[in-house]
Design an enzyme around this catalytic site. Structure first.
Site, PDB file in Angstrom:
ATOM      1  N   TYR A 240      11.748  16.324 -65.904  1.00 41.34           N
ATOM      2  CA  TYR A 240      11.975  15.239 -66.860  1.00 41.34           C
ATOM      3  C   TYR A 240      12.245  15.818 -68.246  1.00 41.34           C
ATOM      4  CZ  TYR A 240       9.535  12.475 -63.266  1.00 41.34           C
ATOM      5  OH  TYR A 240       9.140  11.878 -62.085  1.00 41.34           O
ATOM      6  N   HIS A 248      13.455   8.931 -66.884  1.00 37.18           N
ATOM      7  CA  HIS A 248      13.695   9.245 -65.486  1.00 37.18           C
ATOM      8  C   HIS A 248      13.957  10.745 -65.365  1.00 37.18           C
ATOM      9  CE1 HIS A 248      13.786   5.200 -63.867  1.00 37.18           C
ATOM     10  NE2 HIS A 248      14.550   4.817 -64.872  1.00 37.18           N
ATOM     11  N   LYS A 280      20.469  12.249 -59.624  1.00 40.16           N
ATOM     12  CA  LYS A 280      19.950  13.474 -60.227  1.00 40.16           C
ATOM     13  C   LYS A 280      20.845  14.637 -59.838  1.00 40.16           C
ATOM     14  CE  LYS A 280      15.148  11.934 -59.778  1.00 40.16           C
ATOM     15  NZ  LYS A 280      15.563  10.559 -59.417  1.00 40.16           N
TER      16      LYS A 280
END
Length: 305
Positions: A240, A248, A280
């Protein structure tokens, strides 16, 4: 927290726990480590959605705190002192005395209210305390400029008996530390990972893969990142850019034992696709155990043409 400002990590069964709420706040706000809460909440012990103290730390977090001289390890089972027979007898005598004093005061209250049992007197006292607290809160919220609302209340019944006088009593119970010493960690503190390993209470890191995880964790932490467990997203960590309560994760990270660690094409495709599905990038972190350095390679699925 000890006198030198180091946080005490209570180790039991090779896991490090933090019980002090102030230490938990310090670890998160100042040292950017999140840990995982494992304790149930009072009066809500059957649910597991919201957990509380104690907080258990990842082994990498423990190694980081100890190596940075921010925390010490405590052999928690040895810190608990078994009281002697004399101390237990003194404790039982104190408990009996407090119980007798409490029953005597309840008897006095029951005498002031004939026809009521001790249980009824106790319940009535609880109701009176709740009513008094509600009235105090209401009076605090009502402005003095507002008109008196008592004119809208029903008139009091002159034939009704007056409310019973409130009887207050106090039972002073000393802290347990005044009866006997039940916890002392001054003789089982370890300021280094090596000394804790020698004592047999800690063993992480014990091989190349665990050293690689510690090195990668430190490397990301020193860049200002927060880390959490990444097993649900196919990696070792979630990375993070700030506190996980506000951000997020940008990466799911996998630790490799070497910068030249072999990966199959299927693994690369899997990391790329899984990272894209979860919004991601997947981070491959290669640890060089000789140079004590980390190299990073990110994988992100992209369209063609």
């Amino acid at each position: 927290m000890s006198m030198d400002g180091r946080i005490h990590l209570r180790v039991a069964d090779k896991k490090a726990y933090v019980w002090d709420v102030e230490d938990i706040a310090t670890i998160r706000s100042k040292h950017r480590l999140c840990g995982v809460f494992t304790g149930t909440l009072p009066h809500l012990s059957q649910q597991n959605l919201f957990l509380g103290v104690p907080m258990v730390l990842l082994p990498e977090e423990v190694v980081l705190l100890v190596e940075n001289e921010l925390a010490v390890l405590v052999d928690d089972p040895k810190a608990h002192i078994q009281p002697s027979v004399t101390e237990l007898q003194r404790w039982n005598a104190q408990e009996k005395e407090f119980a007798q004093r409490h029953l005597a005061l309840l008897a006095v209250a029951a005498k002031d209210s004939p026809g009521m049992s001790e249980e009824a007197v106790k319940k009535r006292k609880e109701r009176e305390l709740k009513k008094a607290a509600a009235a105090a809160a209401k009076s605090a919220n009502v402005s003095s400029a507002e008109p008196d609302s008592s004119i809208f209340a029903p008139p009091a019944d002159p034939a009704a008996p007056p409310p019973p006088a409130e009887t207050q009593y106090t039972v002073v119970i000393p802290a347990s530390s005044t009866l006997f010493e039940w916890y002392n960690d001054s003789t089982c503190l370890f300021t280094t990972i090596e000394s804790a390993k020698a004592a047999g209470i800690w063993e992480y890191p014990s091989d190349l893969h665990e050293r690689a995880k510690c090195g990668v964790f430190r490397g990301l932490w020193e860049q200002g990142m927060y880390m959490g467990g990444g097993i649900k997203f196919g990696g070792d960590y979630l990375v993070y850019p700030g506190d996980p309560l506000r951000y997020h994760a940008h990466f799911s990270a996998t630790v490799l034992e070497s910068p030249t660690f072999a990966l199959t094409p299927m693994e690369i495709v899997a990391h790329g696709r899984l990272g894209t599905v979860t919004k991601k990038s997947h981070l491959l972190c290669g640890w060089d155990d000789e140079k004590k350095e980390v190299s990073y390679l990110s994988i992100e699925w992209a369209g063609f043409g």
